[in-house]
Write a protein that holds these residues in place. Structure first.
Motif, PDB file in Angstrom:
ATOM      1  N   ASN A 228      -5.614   2.800  13.736  1.00  0.00           N
ATOM      2  CA  ASN A 228      -6.821   2.929  15.017  1.00  0.00           C
ATOM      3  C   ASN A 228      -7.763   3.027  14.597  1.00  0.00           C
ATOM      4  OD1 ASN A 228      -7.575   1.341  17.400  1.00  0.00           O
ATOM      5  ND2 ASN A 228      -6.186   3.060  18.679  1.00  0.00           N
ATOM      6  N   MET A 229      -7.438   4.554  14.429  1.00  0.00           N
ATOM      7  CA  MET A 229      -8.819   5.630  14.084  1.00  0.00           C
ATOM      8  C   MET A 229      -9.599   4.799  13.434  1.00  0.00           C
ATOM      9  SD  MET A 229      -8.714   9.236  13.188  1.00  0.00           S
ATOM     10  CE  MET A 229      -8.387   8.535  11.734  1.00  0.00           C
ATOM     11  N   LEU A 230      -9.000   3.854  12.085  1.00  0.00           N
ATOM     12  CA  LEU A 230     -10.018   4.237  10.652  1.00  0.00           C
ATOM     13  C   LEU A 230     -10.580   2.839  11.553  1.00  0.00           C
ATOM     14  CD1 LEU A 230      -7.239   4.845   7.695  1.00  0.00           C
ATOM     15  CD2 LEU A 230      -9.404   5.958   8.659  1.00  0.00           C
ATOM     16  N   ILE A 231     -10.149   1.616  11.941  1.00  0.00           N
ATOM     17  CA  ILE A 231     -10.529   0.929  12.493  1.00  0.00           C
ATOM     18  C   ILE A 231     -11.773   1.016  13.410  1.00  0.00           C
ATOM     19  CG2 ILE A 231      -9.924  -1.300  13.221  1.00  0.00           C
ATOM     20  CD1 ILE A 231      -9.520  -1.604  10.763  1.00  0.00           C
ATOM     21  N   THR A 232     -11.438   2.010  14.236  1.00  0.00           N
ATOM     22  CA  THR A 232     -12.715   2.064  15.932  1.00  0.00           C
ATOM     23  C   THR A 232     -13.453   2.276  14.600  1.00  0.00           C
ATOM     24  OG1 THR A 232     -10.868   2.468  17.299  1.00  0.00           O
ATOM     25  CG2 THR A 232     -12.541   3.255  17.867  1.00  0.00           C
ATOM     26  N   GLN A 233     -13.753   3.180  13.683  1.00  0.00           N
ATOM     27  CA  GLN A 233     -14.701   3.841  12.639  1.00  0.00           C
ATOM     28  C   GLN A 233     -15.458   2.887  12.170  1.00  0.00           C
ATOM     29  OE1 GLN A 233     -13.479   7.822  11.203  1.00  0.00           O
ATOM     30  NE2 GLN A 233     -13.029   8.688  13.010  1.00  0.00           N
ATOM     31  N   GLY A 234     -14.674   1.766  12.046  1.00  0.00           N
ATOM     32  CA  GLY A 234     -15.278   1.139  11.059  1.00  0.00           C
ATOM     33  C   GLY A 234     -15.116   1.043   9.426  1.00  0.00           C
ATOM     34  N   ILE A 235     -14.384   1.556   9.284  1.00  0.00           N
ATOM     35  CA  ILE A 235     -13.965   2.169   7.676  1.00  0.00           C
ATOM     36  C   ILE A 235     -13.160   0.607   7.666  1.00  0.00           C
ATOM     37  CG2 ILE A 235     -12.164   3.222   6.219  1.00  0.00           C
ATOM     38  CD1 ILE A 235     -14.553   4.658   8.305  1.00  0.00           C
ATOM     39  N   PRO A 236     -13.620   0.169   6.247  1.00  0.00           N
ATOM     40  CA  PRO A 236     -13.054  -1.250   5.563  1.00  0.00           C
ATOM     41  C   PRO A 236     -11.285  -1.201   5.031  1.00  0.00           C
ATOM     42  CG  PRO A 236     -14.555  -0.111   4.025  1.00  0.00           C
ATOM     43  CD  PRO A 236     -14.376   0.664   5.459  1.00  0.00           C
ATOM     44  N   LEU A 237     -10.668  -0.954   5.776  1.00  0.00           N
ATOM     45  CA  LEU A 237      -9.372  -0.885   6.337  1.00  0.00           C
ATOM     46  C   LEU A 237      -8.905  -2.997   6.354  1.00  0.00           C
ATOM     47  CD1 LEU A 237      -6.397   0.406   5.425  1.00  0.00           C
ATOM     48  CD2 LEU A 237      -6.750   0.872   8.226  1.00  0.00           C
ATOM     49  N   HIS A 238      -8.469  -2.962   5.648  1.00  0.00           N
ATOM     50  CA  HIS A 238      -7.660  -4.468   5.444  1.00  0.00           C
ATOM     51  C   HIS A 238      -6.188  -5.024   6.095  1.00  0.00           C
ATOM     52  CE1 HIS A 238     -11.500  -4.606   3.114  1.00  0.00           C
ATOM     53  NE2 HIS A 238     -12.053  -4.856   4.505  1.00  0.00           N
ATOM     54  N   GLY A 239      -5.777  -3.586   5.635  1.00  0.00           N
ATOM     55  CA  GLY A 239      -3.610  -3.846   5.332  1.00  0.00           C
ATOM     56  C   GLY A 239      -2.950  -2.714   5.145  1.00  0.00           C
ATOM     57  N   ILE A 240      -2.199  -3.181   5.637  1.00  0.00           N
ATOM     58  CA  ILE A 240      -0.993  -2.296   5.756  1.00  0.00           C
ATOM     59  C   ILE A 240      -0.095  -2.384   5.135  1.00  0.00           C
ATOM     60  CG2 ILE A 240       0.995  -0.339   7.049  1.00  0.00           C
ATOM     61  CD1 ILE A 240      -2.572   0.463   7.558  1.00  0.00           C
ATOM     62  N   GLY A 241       0.764  -1.026   3.886  1.00  0.00           N
ATOM     63  CA  GLY A 241       1.798  -1.959   3.460  1.00  0.00           C
ATOM     64  C   GLY A 241       2.410  -0.822   3.761  1.00  0.00           C
ATOM     65  N   PHE A 242       4.122  -1.317   3.902  1.00  0.00           N
ATOM     66  CA  PHE A 242       5.329  -1.190   4.434  1.00  0.00           C
ATOM     67  C   PHE A 242       5.926  -0.760   3.012  1.00  0.00           C
ATOM     68  CE2 PHE A 242       4.984  -2.661   9.393  1.00  0.00           C
ATOM     69  CZ  PHE A 242       4.426  -1.477   9.232  1.00  0.00           C
ATOM     70  N   GLU A 243       6.804   0.503   2.936  1.00  0.00           N
ATOM     71  CA  GLU A 243       7.070  -0.003   1.713  1.00  0.00           C
ATOM     72  C   GLU A 243       8.517  -0.604   1.515  1.00  0.00           C
ATOM     73  OE1 GLU A 243       7.222   4.181  -0.451  1.00  0.00           O
ATOM     74  OE2 GLU A 243       4.957   4.534  -0.080  1.00  0.00           O
ATOM     75  N   MET A 244       9.142   0.294   2.609  1.00  0.00           N
ATOM     76  CA  MET A 244      10.688  -0.458   2.233  1.00  0.00           C
ATOM     77  C   MET A 244      11.876  -0.167   0.943  1.00  0.00           C
ATOM     78  SD  MET A 244      11.607  -2.331   5.398  1.00  0.00           S
ATOM     79  CE  MET A 244      10.110  -3.278   5.774  1.00  0.00           C
ATOM     80  N   HIS A 245      11.787   1.222   1.192  1.00  0.00           N
ATOM     81  CA  HIS A 245      12.778   1.860   0.441  1.00  0.00           C
ATOM     82  C   HIS A 245      13.651   1.936   1.485  1.00  0.00           C
ATOM     83  CE1 HIS A 245      10.297   1.995  -3.654  1.00  0.00           C
ATOM     84  NE2 HIS A 245       9.945   2.471  -2.045  1.00  0.00           N
TER      85      HIS A 245
END
Ligand code: G3I
Length: 357
Positions: A228-245
């Motif tokens: 949320n913080m990165l998106i609010t700051q306009g940082i180019p974050l497009h996705g989240i990886g869930f490792e799922m081990h």
């Protein structure tokens, strides 16, 4: 005498060509029929859901024809398990050896497979020259910037998704202090990394990849706050990886995973399941394998139910190639294929989920 000999030779050559042609046609028709009758691989079935099916690979594994054929049939996304990590890419300051990773990229290109680049910034698998270098903060900022720029530029247009920052969170959801980059640069290393990766390849989709933050809990909340913080700051974050081990008896509850995926979707983020495996205490019984299959099926189903979950990867192809028994002795059997490449119950469970919907 001479004429008869030439004539016989011509007849002989003609007959040979006819027989050869017939045999060739039979072989071609046969292989077409066989290819048609082969059941579809996982990635082919998943296409109708716009879901990519992936796995982790090492370049040496691609030399095994059986490995390669199972890979090509079932997966349309690959992640280098180790060969894009800082330690393996950069043997000395400013020096890069891309040979292993290049081999994986060439294989992917040849077979129309997409690549997840893994990983640009992590506290593990850093080169000794870096960790023991006594560099100042300013020098480390330059080193990290150069690293990201060099690697992402090298693969510009060839790596569709990058795990830019890997596992930066502590179990309580805060930014981990037990991290080389946090200790030497501070928390801004995360946003800087995303900015630099985006500058080097504006078309690549940039992911933050995390372990044990898939369901409900402090770490999942910390991950959401960070995103949320990165998106609010306009940082180019497009996705989240869930490792799922995961393991038998301790996998995320599907409803909690779904809620977590949804709140990240609300931020406009894609989800990739990036490193799934389900470890079992050895020896694995048939009952264990069916229980494992159930967990795999639940996670794929939850991913399919979410419109923003666009890739589903396991961390390796066969049980014998998995990292699990090395790090957690006494456990194993975590993947979709036995060591001889025979599909396990988990494979068929995923296949069934993908076919039904
Ligand atoms: O490269 C060295 C080689 O020079 C040396 O001769 C050899 C001797 O053991 O070791 C080689 O390094 C190994 C490395 O993999 C590359 O093969 C390490 O010992 C080994 O510990 C390392 O393990 C990897 C682990 O990350 C390191 O943390 C696993 O293969 C890899 O599956 C695992 O992957 C991570 C993801 O990147 C991030 N999420 C968690 C996941 C599982 O730990």
């Amino acid at each position: 005498m001479q004429g008869k000999f030439t004539k016989d030779k011509n007849i002989y050559r003609k007959s040979f060509l006819i027989v050869f042609g017939i045999l060739l046609a039979i072989a071609l028709i046969g292989s077409l029929i066989t290819a048609r009758n082969l059941p579809k691989g996982l990635s082919q079935i998943a296409k109708k859901h716009n879901l990519k099916i992936g796995t982790a690979v090492s370049s040496w594994q691609l030399d095994d024809p059986q490995f390669a054929s199972v890979l090509i049939r079932n997966f349309n996304l690959i992640t280098p398990e180790n060969e894009m990590k800082f330690e393996l890419l950069s043997p000395a300051p400013g020096e890069y050896d891309f040979s292993g990773a290049d081999k994986i990229i060439a294989f992917a290109k040849k077979h129309g497979i997409s690549v997840r680049g893994h990983t640009l910034v992590w506290t593990n698998q850093l080169p000794k020259w870096l960790v023991n270098g006594n560099f100042s903060r300013d020098e480390l900022i330059i080193i990290l910037h150069n690293h990201i720029d060099t690697v992402v530029s090298h693969y510009r247009g060839q790596v569709s998704y990058w795990d830019v920052v890997n596992e930066s969170l502590a179990p309580d959801g805060s930014i981990s202090q037990d991290n080389f980059w946090m200790q030497h640069i501070g928390p801004e290393y995360i946003e800087l990394a995303f900015r630099w990766a985006h500058e080097a390849d504006p078309n690549a989709l940039l992911f933050y990849n995390e372990a044990n933050a898939e369901g409900k809990g402090l770490k999942a909340d910390g991950l959401f706050m960070l995103a949320n913080m990165l998106i609010t700051q306009g940082i180019p974050l497009h996705g989240i990886g869930f490792e799922m081990h995961t393991g038998l008896g301790w996998s995320p509850k599907p409803d909690e995973l779904a809620i977590n995926i949804q709140r990240l979707a609300d931020l406009g983020l894609e989800i990739h399941i990036t490193e799934m495996d389900v470890r079992i205490i050895e020896p694995a019984s048939l009952e264990d394998l069916y229980e494992q299959a159930k967990i795999y099926a639940e996670i794929v189903q939850t991913c399919l139910d979410a419109t923003n979950c666009t890739a589903y990867s396991t961390w390796g192809l066969t049980d014998t190639l998995s990292w699990i028994p090395h790090i957690y002795p006494g456990t194993g059997s975590p993947l979709l294929f036995y060591g001889d490449y025979t599909p396990k119950p988990a494979y068929y469970a995923i296949q069934k989920v993908l076919e039904i919907k």
